[in-house]
Design a protein around this motif. Sequence first.
Motif, PDB file in Angstrom:
ATOM      1  N   LEU A  45       0.503 -69.389 -16.343  1.00 60.50           N
ATOM      2  CA  LEU A  45      -0.088 -68.102 -16.303  1.00 60.50           C
ATOM      3  C   LEU A  45      -1.639 -67.286 -16.611  1.00 60.50           C
ATOM      4  CD1 LEU A  45       0.592 -65.204 -15.174  1.00 60.50           C
ATOM      5  CD2 LEU A  45       1.064 -64.005 -17.765  1.00 60.50           C
ATOM      6  N   GLN A  46      -2.602 -68.221 -15.477  1.00 64.38           N
ATOM      7  CA  GLN A  46      -4.165 -67.532 -16.212  1.00 64.38           C
ATOM      8  C   GLN A  46      -4.178 -66.620 -16.756  1.00 64.38           C
ATOM      9  OE1 GLN A  46      -6.783 -70.241 -13.138  1.00 64.38           O
ATOM     10  NE2 GLN A  46      -5.158 -71.387 -12.476  1.00 64.38           N
ATOM     11  N   GLU A  47      -3.999 -65.834 -16.037  1.00 63.65           N
ATOM     12  CA  GLU A  47      -3.567 -64.174 -16.451  1.00 63.65           C
ATOM     13  C   GLU A  47      -3.870 -63.391 -17.965  1.00 63.65           C
ATOM     14  OE1 GLU A  47      -2.241 -62.976 -12.596  1.00 63.65           O
ATOM     15  OE2 GLU A  47      -0.657 -61.078 -14.034  1.00 63.65           O
ATOM     16  N   GLY A  48      -2.716 -64.061 -18.361  1.00 66.63           N
ATOM     17  CA  GLY A  48      -2.565 -64.623 -19.772  1.00 66.63           C
ATOM     18  C   GLY A  48      -3.494 -64.365 -20.355  1.00 66.63           C
ATOM     19  N   PHE A  49      -4.470 -65.335 -20.164  1.00 63.17           N
ATOM     20  CA  PHE A  49      -5.394 -65.289 -21.260  1.00 63.17           C
ATOM     21  C   PHE A  49      -6.376 -64.085 -21.360  1.00 63.17           C
ATOM     22  CE2 PHE A  49      -6.023 -69.731 -22.098  1.00 63.17           C
ATOM     23  CZ  PHE A  49      -4.960 -70.546 -21.302  1.00 63.17           C
ATOM     24  N   ARG A  50      -6.161 -63.115 -20.252  1.00 62.94           N
ATOM     25  CA  ARG A  50      -7.216 -62.213 -20.380  1.00 62.94           C
ATOM     26  C   ARG A  50      -7.003 -61.213 -21.902  1.00 62.94           C
ATOM     27  NH1 ARG A  50      -5.666 -59.577 -14.793  1.00 62.94           N
ATOM     28  NH2 ARG A  50      -6.911 -60.549 -13.280  1.00 62.94           N
ATOM     29  N   LEU A  51      -5.391 -61.345 -22.231  1.00 59.12           N
ATOM     30  CA  LEU A  51      -4.951 -60.746 -23.336  1.00 59.12           C
ATOM     31  C   LEU A  51      -5.274 -61.135 -24.693  1.00 59.12           C
ATOM     32  CD1 LEU A  51      -3.321 -58.355 -24.017  1.00 59.12           C
ATOM     33  CD2 LEU A  51      -1.652 -59.696 -23.643  1.00 59.12           C
ATOM     34  N   LEU A  52      -5.266 -62.557 -24.569  1.00 62.65           N
ATOM     35  CA  LEU A  52      -5.773 -63.220 -25.825  1.00 62.65           C
ATOM     36  C   LEU A  52      -7.215 -62.697 -26.034  1.00 62.65           C
ATOM     37  CD1 LEU A  52      -6.147 -65.799 -27.563  1.00 62.65           C
ATOM     38  CD2 LEU A  52      -5.314 -66.816 -25.242  1.00 62.65           C
ATOM     39  N   THR A 112     -13.585 -68.428 -13.863  1.00 64.09           N
ATOM     40  CA  THR A 112     -14.630 -67.980 -12.562  1.00 64.09           C
ATOM     41  C   THR A 112     -13.960 -66.461 -13.985  1.00 64.09           C
ATOM     42  OG1 THR A 112     -12.948 -67.517 -11.346  1.00 64.09           O
ATOM     43  CG2 THR A 112     -13.767 -68.293 -10.268  1.00 64.09           C
ATOM     44  N   GLU A 113     -12.799 -65.853 -14.325  1.00 63.68           N
ATOM     45  CA  GLU A 113     -13.212 -64.846 -15.204  1.00 63.68           C
ATOM     46  C   GLU A 113     -13.634 -64.954 -16.603  1.00 63.68           C
ATOM     47  OE1 GLU A 113      -9.929 -62.856 -14.861  1.00 63.68           O
ATOM     48  OE2 GLU A 113      -8.693 -62.785 -12.634  1.00 63.68           O
ATOM     49  N   GLN A 114     -14.399 -66.229 -16.959  1.00 61.38           N
ATOM     50  CA  GLN A 114     -14.689 -66.417 -18.214  1.00 61.38           C
ATOM     51  C   GLN A 114     -13.452 -66.067 -19.358  1.00 61.38           C
ATOM     52  OE1 GLN A 114     -18.541 -64.068 -16.976  1.00 61.38           O
ATOM     53  NE2 GLN A 114     -19.353 -66.158 -18.017  1.00 61.38           N
ATOM     54  N   LEU A 115     -12.190 -66.883 -18.768  1.00 62.23           N
ATOM     55  CA  LEU A 115     -11.347 -66.479 -19.722  1.00 62.23           C
ATOM     56  C   LEU A 115     -11.113 -68.162 -20.737  1.00 62.23           C
ATOM     57  CD1 LEU A 115      -8.728 -65.351 -17.782  1.00 62.23           C
ATOM     58  CD2 LEU A 115     -10.665 -64.611 -19.227  1.00 62.23           C
TER      59      LEU A 115
END
Length: 402
Positions: free
Chosen positions: A243-250, A275-278
């Motif tokens: 879940l790549q988007e899960g890194f946003r929260l972290l 690309t989202e610099q996560l």
Amino acid sequence: MRIVDARVIVTCPGRNFVTLKIVTDEGVTGVGDATLNGRELAVAAYLTEHVVPLLVGRDPARIEDTWQYLYKGAYWRRGPVTMSAIAAVDTALWDIKGKVAGLPVYQLLGGRCREGVTVYGHANAETTDEVLVEIARYVDLGYRAVRVQTGVPGLAKTYGVSGDRMFYEPADAAIPTEAAWSTEKYLTHVPNVFAKVRAEFGPGLKLLHDVHHRLTPIEAGRLGKALEPFALTWMEDPVPAELQEGFRLLRQHTTTPIAVGEVFNTIWDCQQLITEQLIDYIRTTVVHAGGISHLRRIYDLAALYHVRSGSHGATDLSPVCMAAALHVDLSIPNFGLQEYMRHTPETDEVFPHAYTFDRGYLDPGDAPGLGVDIDEELAGQYPYRPASLPVNRLEDGTMHSW
Ligand code: KDG
Ligand code: MG
């Protein structure tokens, strides 16, 4: 020049390795690593049954075309088995191209960007006091960066802690061994370890820690925040990364740098992370991410987004992969760090190589090609032994990430 033969060599000089050796009609040969820890024979069969017959008769100079032929031609894209097999072919073809040109591969990739490849070693021990001794051992050897793992009080066995300190090997039994895990005990313990380590070694030493995919994003945020005073170079694999988007929260909760990618196989596994610099470091490497050609593609994308490389380099990646990784490391602008877990003397004997370690740096050497080979006769003396990676359960028996 044409490819006339390709051999898949499975050997176990202390642990299992799968190697592809491509032979040309002019006698030039190239090697590629195809080792997938715990699933070695799947890649060996993929190569033997489905790839080798397609290679014979091809022009070894056509590296990109061969990559595209194997990737697009299979129809079934991506995945560790497919991508490790493609990686082995790609790596062997770069080796041949270098030998034909009379140049080390890093020269074909654009030449040196730095004097040496900074590596990190693995300091591990059950207790904090013991791990301080282990770190000092790496500092004495000249290492500038050290990954630190300890046991967790109340848990019988913890990831990254080995009886044999220099040669950590998790694939220890044919049927997976089982360990018990407690996130609560782990989160309480780890910041105390790094407080002592930083106090003992001061600000100059780069410190790293591998969470091995065991936390949720919010738990990882808590750990990252707790580790901020100790200025880690990276916190690795904080969460399972499907879940790549899960890194946003972290990312919203900590400035501790994040490294991820040892289980990724293609650029698509990390496109959003980059690309989202996560993330701060991308840890893909040659054998599991489609070879030198595809790894360069990942690192080039990463360079646009301030993400640096941190190639996986555990002992289950053979010296062939290590040599190939060093040529990439030396020639990219956005190199970060290279993991370097030493191979056993038996492994080093089966894979004679030109790369050398000196005061915290590895160098691939200037032999034409990759500067690594496999001694097939010696390899034949070490038959394959089934070995699986362990599994991890919570204390109530629930399966957890390993
Ligand atoms: O095969 C699995 C190992 O390569 C892996 O557990 C090692 O996490 C690892 C690392 O960072 O080297
Ligand atoms: Mg790791």
